[in-house]
Design an enzyme around this catalytic site. Structure first.
Site, mmCIF file in Angstrom:
data_model
loop_
_atom_site.group_PDB
_atom_site.id
_atom_site.type_symbol
_atom_site.label_atom_id
_atom_site.label_comp_id
_atom_site.label_asym_id
_atom_site.label_seq_id
_atom_site.Cartn_x
_atom_site.Cartn_y
_atom_site.Cartn_z
ATOM 1 N N THR A 2 69.702 5.156 -40.800
ATOM 2 C CA THR A 2 69.898 4.614 -42.146
ATOM 3 C C THR A 2 69.991 5.792 -43.127
ATOM 4 O O THR A 2 69.624 6.915 -42.784
ATOM 5 C CB THR A 2 68.728 3.678 -42.555
ATOM 6 O OG1 THR A 2 67.519 4.426 -42.569
ATOM 7 C CG2 THR A 2 68.611 2.507 -41.592
ATOM 8 N N GLU B 283 67.137 16.141 -33.734
ATOM 9 C CA GLU B 283 68.136 17.220 -33.757
ATOM 10 C C GLU B 283 69.266 16.969 -34.767
ATOM 11 O O GLU B 283 69.728 17.891 -35.439
ATOM 12 C CB GLU B 283 68.730 17.375 -32.349
ATOM 13 C CG GLU B 283 69.763 18.465 -32.202
ATOM 14 C CD GLU B 283 69.182 19.860 -32.322
ATOM 15 O OE1 GLU B 283 69.208 20.387 -33.439
ATOM 16 O OE2 GLU B 283 68.699 20.394 -31.316
ATOM 17 N N LYS C 178 66.905 19.816 -45.167
ATOM 18 C CA LYS C 178 67.050 20.391 -43.827
ATOM 19 C C LYS C 178 66.108 21.576 -43.647
ATOM 20 O O LYS C 178 65.504 21.747 -42.585
ATOM 21 C CB LYS C 178 68.505 20.808 -43.596
ATOM 22 C CG LYS C 178 69.436 19.596 -43.486
ATOM 23 C CD LYS C 178 70.894 19.975 -43.658
ATOM 24 C CE LYS C 178 71.773 18.714 -43.569
ATOM 25 N NZ LYS C 178 73.148 18.972 -44.008
ATOM 26 N N GLU D 29 81.102 13.211 -51.911
ATOM 27 C CA GLU D 29 80.828 11.827 -52.302
ATOM 28 C C GLU D 29 81.219 11.623 -53.773
ATOM 29 O O GLU D 29 81.356 12.592 -54.521
ATOM 30 C CB GLU D 29 79.325 11.541 -52.192
ATOM 31 C CG GLU D 29 78.718 11.823 -50.850
ATOM 32 C CD GLU D 29 78.959 10.699 -49.860
ATOM 33 O OE1 GLU D 29 79.252 9.573 -50.306
ATOM 34 O OE2 GLU D 29 78.864 10.954 -48.650
ATOM 35 N N VAL E 299 69.278 18.190 -38.738
ATOM 36 C CA VAL E 299 69.525 19.558 -39.219
ATOM 37 C C VAL E 299 70.799 20.104 -38.593
ATOM 38 O O VAL E 299 70.870 20.317 -37.390
ATOM 39 C CB VAL E 299 68.359 20.508 -38.869
ATOM 40 C CG1 VAL E 299 68.648 21.917 -39.398
ATOM 41 C CG2 VAL E 299 67.046 19.992 -39.410
ATOM 42 N N ASP F 139 70.245 18.348 -50.293
ATOM 43 C CA ASP F 139 70.493 18.112 -48.869
ATOM 44 C C ASP F 139 70.095 19.339 -48.037
ATOM 45 O O ASP F 139 69.383 19.212 -47.030
ATOM 46 C CB ASP F 139 71.974 17.769 -48.669
ATOM 47 C CG ASP F 139 72.335 17.614 -47.206
ATOM 48 O OD1 ASP F 139 71.833 16.661 -46.582
ATOM 49 O OD2 ASP F 139 73.102 18.446 -46.684
#
Lengths: 317, 179
Positions: free
Chosen positions: A77, A130, A205, A190, A133, A201
């Site tokens: 999600t 996994e 990570k 976006e 990232v 973002d």
């Protein structure tokens, strides 16, 4: 393995499409409005067709998917900040049933890592992430192989949208707004690019990396984050004149006991390893005994990221 | 400055200096004069004509003998003569410490910004300013800082503080990455 896939965006649907090829069966699939469940295997093609027609993937409630028979919950999600819901609750519910959890969703791992690990300890299930990232790039499995204590620092270009914008600005001398509009037309950015261009973002990570390398208490709030929105073509020109270019770089370095997370525009050698172009990502690991390792590849995209999810599924005990 | 121990007895040692020269006639001679004039004994000169530094200059490596005191004088004289000293003995100067600043550089007083950076463990070796849109739009500046060994982090901290206070975007060099 029997997979329950929650979230049916680019990654979730690609996981469903590729699951059979990897020898797995999707027994439940849910999007934000509906779900479909079949112990014998969901008809993925039909479900994705329904979704494309705007009808949702199935006819039952999400709760049925979470309660279905499966071995692994694939949580795909959208990433949410703060309490990382509903992703976190989905993961915990699977762990409560002693099922495994594979996350493509960054939220629970970046914002509630300690809670997630606590839920895992109470469970016979295992949590892997996994895909959270660097998309298809095997960053976390490489760190696991090396042993987290043998990795002293990680830095990388971890956001394709920001990198695309910077590479175009630098190559063409165009300003930020112009290149952003172009990236949106191409579908690289976006409609609301804030998450990518403000560095959030990349910082999530890096928070995940810091959690894996450190004490597991890092969240976005601990990161020092600067985005790329204020960069000008003239600044990029000045960097180029000096043999450098600018990339949005995320860094995780050993602080005193706990890792420090920093994200911001950095000068890197123009033809150096970190100067990847376009939507390519790169992660550089500093290791105690093996020097520097560079891992690069596709950091996003449905099918690319789905390979990381399915890699995790294959890695489960 | 080069650190010289108080207890040195004035014995002659060998030193290596790395210089960066503009590709113009007479530059090499101009760079060697401060060494000879200040009592340095030239041992060898490695003039890498084929290769260029990132700034398009020619790297030159000079081995010389001098007492520690004289060596310190030589390095000072080289810098006063406008020769760019990249490395002197164990001390490194200007090791790739370039930063770019973006914002209202002119309105926030560029010379004040420079002098405050200068105060720290670094000296400003050169400045390039670009304001293509005039003073109404954000300008950009690239500063090349010469720092001593071990002072790099402190120099960067100073630049960060000044940028923060003046609301300038700072593009830092990446410490520890491949160069």
């Amino acid at each position: 393995m029997r997979l329950a896939v929650v979230g049916c965006g680019a990654v979730g649907s690609a996981v469903c499409e590729l699951a059979g090829e990897y020898g797995h069966r999707v027994t439940a699939l849910a999007d934000s409005t509906s779900a479909t469940v079949d112990p014998e295997g969901v008809d993925v093609e039909a479900a994705l067709e329904r979704k494309a027609e705007g009808r949702g993937v199935g006819t039952v409630e999400l709760d049925r998917a979470l309660g279905a028979e499966y071995d692994v919950l694939v949580e795909a999600t959208p990433t949410t900040l703060g309490d990382a819901e509903p992703g976190f609750s989905h993961a915990r519910r699977a762990l409560d049933r002693d099922c495994h959890v594979v996350l493509a969703n960054k939220g629970p791992v970046a914002e509630r890592y300690a809670d997630l690990r606590a839920a895992e300890r109470e469970s016979d299930g295992t949590v892997l992430f996994e895909a959270a990232v660097g998309g298809a790039i095997p960053v976390l499995s490489t760190i696991a192989d090396l042993g987290p204590t043998n990795v002293t620092a990680v830095r990388g270009v971890l956001n394709g949208t920001a990198n695309f914008i910077l590479s175009r600005m630098s190559a063409e001398g165009l300003d930020y707004d112009h290149v952003l509009a172009e990236a949106q037309d191409l579908g690289v950015a976006e409609a609301d690019p804030t998450f990518d261009v403000e560095g959030t973002d990349a910082a999530l990570k890096c928070a995940i990396l810091a959690n894996v390398l450190g004490d597991g208490e890092t969240t976005l709030a601990d990161a020092d984050v600067t985005g790329i929105t204020d960069l000008t073509p003239s600044a990029l020109d000045l960097a180029t004149d000096d043999g450098r270019t600018v990339r949005l770089v995320g860094e995780v370095v050993d602080g005193d006991g706990e890792p420090e997370v920093r994200v911001g525009p950095r000068l890197v050698p123009e033809n150096g390893t970190l100067a990847v172009t376009g939507t390519q990502n790169i992660v550089q690991l500093e290791t105690r005994h093996a020097g520097q390792l560079n891992l690069s590849g596709r950091g996003a995209g449905g099918r690319a990221t789905a390979t990381a999810v399915l890699g995790d599924v294959g890695r489960l005990p | 400055m080069v650190a010289v121990s108080e207890s040195t007895d004035g014995a002659v040692s060998a030193y290596t200096v790395r210089l960066e020269l503009v590709d113009e006639p007479g530059e090499l001679l101009r760079a060697l004069e401060p060494i000879a004039d200040n009592g340095g004994n030239l041992l060898s000169i490695f003039h890498e004509r084929g290769s260029l530094t990132p700034r398009g200059h020619i790297p030159v490596e000079v081995d010389l003998e001098a007492t520690p005191e004289r060596f310190e004088t030589i390095v000072t004289a080289l810098r006063e003569a406008g020769v760019n000293v990249i490395q002197a003995g164990a001390e490194r100067y200007g090791e790739e410490l370039s930063v770019v600043l973006v914002g209202d550089l002119v309105e926030t007083d560029l010379s004040d910004t420079l002098s405050r950076v200068e105060c720290a463990s670094a000296s400003v070796a050169d400045v390039a300013l670009s304001a293509p849109e005039g003073t109404d739009e954000p300008a950009s500046a690239r500063l090349r800082l010469a720092t001593q060994a071990g002072e790099r982090d402190r120099a960067l901290d100073t630049v960060r503080a000044v940028a923060d206070e003046k609301d300038l975007l700072l593009v830092e060099p990446l410490v520890g990455a491949d160069r």
